[in-house]
Motif scaffolding. Structure first.
Motif, PDB file in Angstrom:
ATOM      1  N   LEU A 115     -15.736  63.492  21.829  1.00 23.76           N
ATOM      2  CA  LEU A 115     -14.444  62.894  22.142  1.00 23.76           C
ATOM      3  C   LEU A 115     -14.601  61.558  22.862  1.00 23.76           C
ATOM      4  CD1 LEU A 115     -12.434  66.056  23.266  1.00 23.76           C
ATOM      5  CD2 LEU A 115     -12.327  64.854  21.087  1.00 23.76           C
ATOM      6  N   ILE A 116     -15.624  61.449  23.720  1.00 24.24           N
ATOM      7  CA  ILE A 116     -15.847  60.182  24.419  1.00 24.24           C
ATOM      8  C   ILE A 116     -16.265  59.090  23.445  1.00 24.24           C
ATOM      9  CG2 ILE A 116     -17.363  58.997  26.070  1.00 24.24           C
ATOM     10  CD1 ILE A 116     -17.367  61.542  27.742  1.00 24.24           C
ATOM     11  N   VAL A 117     -17.170  59.422  22.533  1.00 18.68           N
ATOM     12  CA  VAL A 117     -17.702  58.433  21.593  1.00 18.68           C
ATOM     13  C   VAL A 117     -16.650  58.014  20.562  1.00 18.68           C
ATOM     14  CG1 VAL A 117     -19.376  58.107  19.725  1.00 18.68           C
ATOM     15  CG2 VAL A 117     -20.108  59.097  21.891  1.00 18.68           C
ATOM     16  N   LEU A 118     -15.888  58.981  20.053  1.00 19.82           N
ATOM     17  CA  LEU A 118     -14.964  58.711  18.950  1.00 19.82           C
ATOM     18  C   LEU A 118     -13.517  58.532  19.382  1.00 19.82           C
ATOM     19  CD1 LEU A 118     -15.961  61.132  16.035  1.00 19.82           C
ATOM     20  CD2 LEU A 118     -16.074  58.649  16.037  1.00 19.82           C
ATOM     21  N   GLY A 119     -13.138  59.160  20.485  1.00 20.65           N
ATOM     22  CA  GLY A 119     -11.726  59.325  20.777  1.00 20.65           C
ATOM     23  C   GLY A 119     -10.885  58.071  20.794  1.00 20.65           C
ATOM     24  N   SER A 120     -11.338  57.011  21.466  1.00 21.50           N
ATOM     25  CA  SER A 120     -10.492  55.827  21.652  1.00 21.50           C
ATOM     26  C   SER A 120     -11.027  54.582  20.964  1.00 21.50           C
ATOM     27  CB  SER A 120     -10.339  55.551  23.154  1.00 21.50           C
ATOM     28  OG  SER A 120     -11.600  55.268  23.736  1.00 21.50           O
ATOM     29  N   VAL A 121     -12.079  54.723  20.170  1.00 19.44           N
ATOM     30  CA  VAL A 121     -12.681  53.553  19.506  1.00 19.44           C
ATOM     31  C   VAL A 121     -12.594  53.761  17.995  1.00 19.44           C
ATOM     32  CG1 VAL A 121     -14.710  52.082  19.309  1.00 19.44           C
ATOM     33  CG2 VAL A 121     -14.253  53.295  21.445  1.00 19.44           C
ATOM     34  N   PRO A 122     -11.706  53.059  17.291  1.00 12.77           N
ATOM     35  CA  PRO A 122     -11.525  53.334  15.869  1.00 12.77           C
ATOM     36  C   PRO A 122     -12.568  52.699  14.957  1.00 12.77           C
ATOM     37  CG  PRO A 122      -9.966  51.676  16.590  1.00 12.77           C
ATOM     38  CD  PRO A 122     -10.710  52.116  17.809  1.00 12.77           C
ATOM     39  N   HIS A 123     -13.124  51.555  15.325  1.00  9.36           N
ATOM     40  CA  HIS A 123     -13.943  50.798  14.384  1.00  9.36           C
ATOM     41  C   HIS A 123     -15.430  51.090  14.555  1.00  9.36           C
ATOM     42  CE1 HIS A 123     -10.187  48.374  14.450  1.00  9.36           C
ATOM     43  NE2 HIS A 123     -10.405  48.414  13.162  1.00  9.36           N
ATOM     44  N   TRP A 124     -16.143  50.965  13.437  1.00 14.77           N
ATOM     45  CA  TRP A 124     -17.560  51.308  13.384  1.00 14.77           C
ATOM     46  C   TRP A 124     -18.381  50.552  14.417  1.00 14.77           C
ATOM     47  CZ3 TRP A 124     -21.139  54.582  12.154  1.00 14.77           C
ATOM     48  CH2 TRP A 124     -22.455  54.170  11.971  1.00 14.77           C
ATOM     49  N   GLY A 125     -18.128  49.255  14.559  1.00 10.44           N
ATOM     50  CA  GLY A 125     -18.903  48.474  15.521  1.00 10.44           C
ATOM     51  C   GLY A 125     -18.754  49.000  16.930  1.00 10.44           C
ATOM     52  N   GLY A 126     -17.518  49.347  17.318  1.00 11.03           N
ATOM     53  CA  GLY A 126     -17.294  49.888  18.650  1.00 11.03           C
ATOM     54  C   GLY A 126     -17.883  51.276  18.818  1.00 11.03           C
ATOM     55  N   VAL A 127     -17.740  52.129  17.790  1.00 13.64           N
ATOM     56  CA  VAL A 127     -18.292  53.485  17.852  1.00 13.64           C
ATOM     57  C   VAL A 127     -19.807  53.431  17.959  1.00 13.64           C
ATOM     58  CG1 VAL A 127     -18.595  55.641  16.578  1.00 13.64           C
ATOM     59  CG2 VAL A 127     -16.360  54.546  16.635  1.00 13.64           C
ATOM     60  N   ARG A 128     -20.440  52.601  17.125  1.00 11.82           N
ATOM     61  CA  ARG A 128     -21.894  52.503  17.151  1.00 11.82           C
ATOM     62  C   ARG A 128     -22.386  52.014  18.507  1.00 11.82           C
ATOM     63  NH1 ARG A 128     -24.602  48.381  13.054  1.00 11.82           N
ATOM     64  NH2 ARG A 128     -23.529  46.945  14.465  1.00 11.82           N
ATOM     65  N   ARG A 129     -21.723  50.992  19.024  1.00  9.49           N
ATOM     66  CA  ARG A 129     -22.126  50.449  20.328  1.00  9.49           C
ATOM     67  C   ARG A 129     -21.963  51.498  21.417  1.00  9.49           C
ATOM     68  NH1 ARG A 129     -19.156  47.762  24.373  1.00  9.49           N
ATOM     69  NH2 ARG A 129     -20.391  46.333  25.653  1.00  9.49           N
ATOM     70  N   LYS A 130     -20.836  52.215  21.386  1.00 11.38           N
ATOM     71  CA  LYS A 130     -20.573  53.214  22.421  1.00 11.38           C
ATOM     72  C   LYS A 130     -21.536  54.392  22.300  1.00 11.38           C
ATOM     73  CE  LYS A 130     -16.519  54.960  24.834  1.00 11.38           C
ATOM     74  NZ  LYS A 130     -15.045  55.113  24.772  1.00 11.38           N
ATOM     75  N   ALA A 131     -21.795  54.818  21.058  1.00 15.44           N
ATOM     76  CA  ALA A 131     -22.698  55.957  20.869  1.00 15.44           C
ATOM     77  C   ALA A 131     -24.121  55.602  21.291  1.00 15.44           C
ATOM     78  CB  ALA A 131     -22.680  56.402  19.414  1.00 15.44           C
ATOM     79  N   LEU A 132     -24.579  54.407  20.932  1.00 11.53           N
ATOM     80  CA  LEU A 132     -25.933  54.005  21.309  1.00 11.53           C
ATOM     81  C   LEU A 132     -26.066  53.870  22.824  1.00 11.53           C
ATOM     82  CD1 LEU A 132     -26.747  51.377  18.515  1.00 11.53           C
ATOM     83  CD2 LEU A 132     -27.605  53.717  18.722  1.00 11.53           C
ATOM     84  N   GLN A 133     -25.035  53.315  23.455  1.00 10.34           N
ATOM     85  CA  GLN A 133     -25.073  53.215  24.912  1.00 10.34           C
ATOM     86  C   GLN A 133     -25.014  54.601  25.546  1.00 10.34           C
ATOM     87  OE1 GLN A 133     -22.378  50.502  26.759  1.00 10.34           O
ATOM     88  NE2 GLN A 133     -23.199  48.723  25.724  1.00 10.34           N
ATOM     89  N   ARG A 134     -24.215  55.480  24.916  1.00 12.74           N
ATOM     90  CA  ARG A 134     -24.125  56.850  25.430  1.00 12.74           C
ATOM     91  C   ARG A 134     -25.482  57.550  25.340  1.00 12.74           C
ATOM     92  NH1 ARG A 134     -20.829  60.341  28.437  1.00 12.74           N
ATOM     93  NH2 ARG A 134     -21.116  62.468  27.719  1.00 12.74           N
ATOM     94  N   MET A 135     -26.164  57.392  24.197  1.00 16.18           N
ATOM     95  CA  MET A 135     -27.464  58.041  24.025  1.00 16.18           C
ATOM     96  C   MET A 135     -28.509  57.417  24.948  1.00 16.18           C
ATOM     97  SD  MET A 135     -27.774  58.914  19.950  1.00 16.18           S
ATOM     98  CE  MET A 135     -27.355  57.293  19.356  1.00 16.18           C
ATOM     99  N   GLY A 136     -28.531  56.069  25.011  1.00 16.86           N
ATOM    100  CA  GLY A 136     -29.485  55.405  25.885  1.00 16.86           C
ATOM    101  C   GLY A 136     -29.261  55.745  27.344  1.00 16.86           C
ATOM    102  N   GLY A 137     -28.005  55.718  27.768  1.00 12.43           N
ATOM    103  CA  GLY A 137     -27.693  56.058  29.150  1.00 12.43           C
ATOM    104  C   GLY A 137     -28.009  57.502  29.477  1.00 12.43           C
ATOM    105  N   SER A 138     -27.770  58.378  28.478  1.00 13.29           N
ATOM    106  CA  SER A 138     -28.052  59.801  28.700  1.00 13.29           C
ATOM    107  C   SER A 138     -29.547  60.063  28.823  1.00 13.29           C
ATOM    108  CB  SER A 138     -27.463  60.631  27.554  1.00 13.29           C
ATOM    109  OG  SER A 138     -26.059  60.485  27.503  1.00 13.29           O
ATOM    110  N   LEU A 139     -30.336  59.395  27.961  1.00 13.58           N
ATOM    111  CA  LEU A 139     -31.785  59.579  28.037  1.00 13.58           C
ATOM    112  C   LEU A 139     -32.337  59.088  29.373  1.00 13.58           C
ATOM    113  CD1 LEU A 139     -32.933  58.589  24.442  1.00 13.58           C
ATOM    114  CD2 LEU A 139     -33.155  60.833  25.511  1.00 13.58           C
ATOM    115  N   LEU A 140     -31.935  57.868  29.759  1.00 13.59           N
ATOM    116  CA  LEU A 140     -32.424  57.316  31.027  1.00 13.59           C
ATOM    117  C   LEU A 140     -31.918  58.140  32.208  1.00 13.59           C
ATOM    118  CD1 LEU A 140     -31.955  53.502  30.316  1.00 13.59           C
ATOM    119  CD2 LEU A 140     -34.104  54.769  30.374  1.00 13.59           C
TER     120      LEU A 140
END
Length: 359
Positions: free
Chosen positions: A57-82
């Motif tokens: 829901l965080i990654v997809l919920g409020s970001v409709p476009h692919w560029g925003g979703v990809r950026r948010k998901a990658l930041q989410r994964m990177g931030g989660s790993l670190l």
């Protein structure tokens, strides 16, 4: 199943229809990702599986476009790993000394807050947030921390997959809004130049509304295309120039026939703008290749009026916009679309099943 009934699946693969029904497509892919995450949790009884659903829901919920979703998901994964790594370090330090654990966590939180005010604000914030979620007060079990990190990564990947299934791209939305503005500008200019009855204020309000929506898409369009933001900003400025000229024309056109004197020039401008609109909407760069002839300089006239200067300036602004779009559109067409493999497989499978039954 009749093959003709399968054509509805093409709507899911066509950028125009995806943007036309953007809200429905967005809701559908969020629901699809949520149901997949829910099914995985129910089938495998994943510990702390709710974090997977939260991440979707965080990654997809409020970001409709692919560029925003990809950026948010990658930041989410990177931030989660670190953040997970920092949390594991905090837990290891707690076993040695609770004080050193809290000193480490405090230092990470301060760094997270510092960088959260920069460009990577979401990534920096997630590092600190995930560290606290994973480590807790330092006395959390390691197994729980690892499961939380796994669920966040899995949720991000599911969000990316769902965004790829129904790829709402910012560059497509941007193109379609631009095409509508070009058509609006051509129609409004034609009516003003011919001194037809027209509410220029309403038309220009629609034009500016689209321009504002396009401005909001630029960041995601840059992410998707890899092109510099300056290219999109230049198109925005060209449109604002057209809007300003149309506004000034609407104020003075009724007082002088100068705008309607050059019928040939008027038709050429309208033709170029309409062809540019069609080319941008349907990805046809050939329609942008024909340059617009330079307008007759008002200095060559015996008694040039303000409208003569406006007409010449509008001609020049239209040509500059056409030239910029002629360079930009081929670059946008080279941008690979998000993965649509699952939908294509479903389409081919349904087509094969239909042909088999018809035989």
């Amino acid at each position: 199943m009749n093959a003709s009934r399968l054509t509805s699946w093409r709507i899911l693969l066509t950028p125009y229809y995806l943007n036309l029904y953007a809200r429905q497509a967005h809701v559908l892919r969020v629901a699809a990702a949520f149901w997949v995450g829910l099914a995985l949790n129910l089938l495998f009884t994943i510990p702390h599986g709710s974090w997977m659903l939260v991440t979707i829901l965080i990654v997809l919920g409020s970001v409709p476009h692919w560029g925003g979703v990809r950026r948010k998901a990658l930041q989410r994964m990177g931030g989660s790993l670190l953040g997970a790594a920092a949390g594991l370090v905090a837990m290891a330090l707690y076993r040695h000394s609770p004080l050193s654990c809290y000193a480490w966590m405090t230092a990470l939180v301060m760094l997270s807050a510092w960088f959260a005010l920069g460009k990577g604000e979401y990534l920096a914030l997630l590092v600190g947030l995930t560290m606290v979620i994973v480590a807790g007060l330092g006395n959390e079990p390691v197994e729980a921390a690892l499961w939380r990190g796994f669920n966040v990564l899995a949720g991000s990947l599911l969000g990316l997959a769902a965004a790829g299934l129904f790829p709402l791209r910012a560059i497509d939305s941007w193109r379609f809004l631009l095409a509508d503005n070009l058509r609006e500008a051509a129609a409004l200019y034609s009516k003003i130049a011919r001194r037809r009855e027209v509410d220029a204020g309403v038309a220009l309000e629609r034009f500016n509304g689209r321009l504002i929506r396009m401005r909001a898409l630029v960041a995601a369009a840059v992410q998707e295309s890899g092109l510099p933001a300056a290219r999109f900003d230049a198109i925005q400025r060209r449109q604002r120039s057209l809007c300003s000229l149309l506004d000034r024309m609407g104020e003075v056109a009724q007082a002088t026939p100068a705008l309607s004197d050059g019928a040939e020039q008027r038709r050429a401008i309208v033709r170029v703008l309409m062809r540019a609109a069609h080319g941008m909407r349907f990805n046809q760069p050939a329609l942008l290749a024909e340059p617009l002839d330079a307008a007759l300089s008002p200095l060559a006239l015996d008694k040039p009026s303000y409208c003569h200067w406006l007409a010449a300036e509008f001609n020049l602004a239209s040509e500059h916009l056409r030239a910029d779009l002629a360079e930009l559109l081929p670059l946008l067409m080279q941008v690979p679309p998000p993965s649509r493999g699952i939908l294509l497989l479903v389409w081919h499978w349904l087509s094969s099943a239909s042909q088999g039954r018809s035989r």
